[in-house]
Design a protein around this motif. Sequence first.
Motif, PDB file in Angstrom:
ATOM      1  N   PRO A 126     -10.253  78.585  52.368  1.00 13.99           N
ATOM      2  CA  PRO A 126     -11.034  77.537  51.700  1.00 13.99           C
ATOM      3  C   PRO A 126     -10.323  76.191  51.796  1.00 13.99           C
ATOM      4  O   PRO A 126      -9.131  76.077  51.491  1.00 13.99           O
ATOM      5  N   ALA A 127     -11.060  75.171  52.228  1.00 13.23           N
ATOM      6  CA  ALA A 127     -10.432  73.880  52.512  1.00 13.23           C
ATOM      7  C   ALA A 127     -11.419  72.751  52.279  1.00 13.23           C
ATOM      8  O   ALA A 127     -12.635  72.924  52.395  1.00 13.23           O
ATOM      9  N   VAL A 128     -10.862  71.596  51.979  1.00 11.42           N
ATOM     10  CA  VAL A 128     -11.660  70.382  51.820  1.00 11.42           C
ATOM     11  C   VAL A 128     -10.975  69.225  52.535  1.00 11.42           C
ATOM     12  O   VAL A 128      -9.759  69.236  52.755  1.00 11.42           O
ATOM     13  N   GLY A 129     -11.780  68.241  52.910  1.00  6.28           N
ATOM     14  CA  GLY A 129     -11.276  66.929  53.252  1.00  6.28           C
ATOM     15  C   GLY A 129     -11.525  66.025  52.061  1.00  6.28           C
ATOM     16  O   GLY A 129     -12.021  66.466  51.014  1.00  6.28           O
ATOM     17  N   TYR A 130     -11.191  64.751  52.204  1.00 10.37           N
ATOM     18  CA  TYR A 130     -11.391  63.819  51.089  1.00 10.37           C
ATOM     19  C   TYR A 130     -11.992  62.506  51.575  1.00 10.37           C
ATOM     20  O   TYR A 130     -11.606  61.984  52.629  1.00 10.37           O
ATOM     21  N   LEU A 131     -12.943  62.008  50.785  1.00  8.23           N
ATOM     22  CA  LEU A 131     -13.476  60.659  50.946  1.00  8.23           C
ATOM     23  C   LEU A 131     -12.903  59.833  49.806  1.00  8.23           C
ATOM     24  O   LEU A 131     -13.129  60.142  48.631  1.00  8.23           O
ATOM     25  N   VAL A 132     -12.131  58.819  50.155  1.00  7.89           N
ATOM     26  CA  VAL A 132     -11.435  57.998  49.166  1.00  7.89           C
ATOM     27  C   VAL A 132     -12.123  56.641  49.108  1.00  7.89           C
ATOM     28  O   VAL A 132     -12.141  55.901  50.097  1.00  7.89           O
TER      29      VAL A 132
END
Length: 240
Positions: A126-132
Motif C-alpha cells: 500500500p502506497a501513496v504519493g502526495y500533492l502539496v
Amino acid sequence: MRTTSLLFDDRVLIDMGTGVGDLSLGAMEAIDTVFLTHSHLDHIVALPLMLDSVGPRRNKPLQVCALKETIETLQAHIFNGSVWPDFTAIPTAETPFLRFEPIVPGQSIAVDNKNFQAIVVNHTVPAVGYLVGSDQGSFAFTGDTAQNKEEFWDVINDCHDLKHLVIETSFVDADAEVALVSRHLNPATFVEEMAKYRNSARVWLTHMMPGFEEEITSQIRQHNSALDFSILKRGDRINI
C-alpha cells in the motif's frame, strides 16, 4: 548514494531515506512532521535513527503521517523492541518521541501554510504519493509507482496551479520485467504515463538505479525526444 527524502520549509519531510543524513542534528531536531509514501526500507530507514539521535532534544513528539498499513508494518518490524525501541512509548506513553497519525487516500493535512494530500499509487505494498498545495502553487510527488489508473492522473491534471511533478523511473528497459514485478517505471512505461499527463508543470525524474541515470535518460529520449524533463539530484532546491 542517497535514497528518497524531500524537505519542505525545514519542518516537514516526505519520506525518510538516507538523504536525511545530509542534515545537521539541529536541522533534524527542527522537523516536526513526516509524511511517508510506503513502508519500504529505502523510504523509512532514517526514521528510527533520527529519533534515536534527536528525540531527547525535542520537546514534543515527531508526528509521522502514513497509511494504516505502513504504520502497522513499522510497528511490527521496526519499532518492536527487538529491531529498535518502541519510541511511541519512550520515554513515556504520554510524552513519546514518536506519534503515528493514520491517513487515507484523498485526505489532506495542513502543516503551516501547506496542505499535504495523499494520492493512492500502484506499488507492491500500500502506497501513496502526495500533492502539496500552498498559496504560491502546488507540487506533486508520486513516490514509488508503476503505471497508474486514470484516477491518479485526474488529480494531477485537475491541479491548475501545479508547478512541479516529481515522478520515479527506476529501471532501464532491459529490466522491464523486473520493473513490472516490483511495480516501478522504466523508460517505456514512463513515456506511456506521460501520455496521460495534461498539465504544464515541470517534470522531474527521481529514484533511478545508481549508475543507470544516463541510460535511463537516453532511452526516454529515444522513445520520445519531445518530452521535457529534468533529473532531480541530491541537494536540489525547488521553489513552489
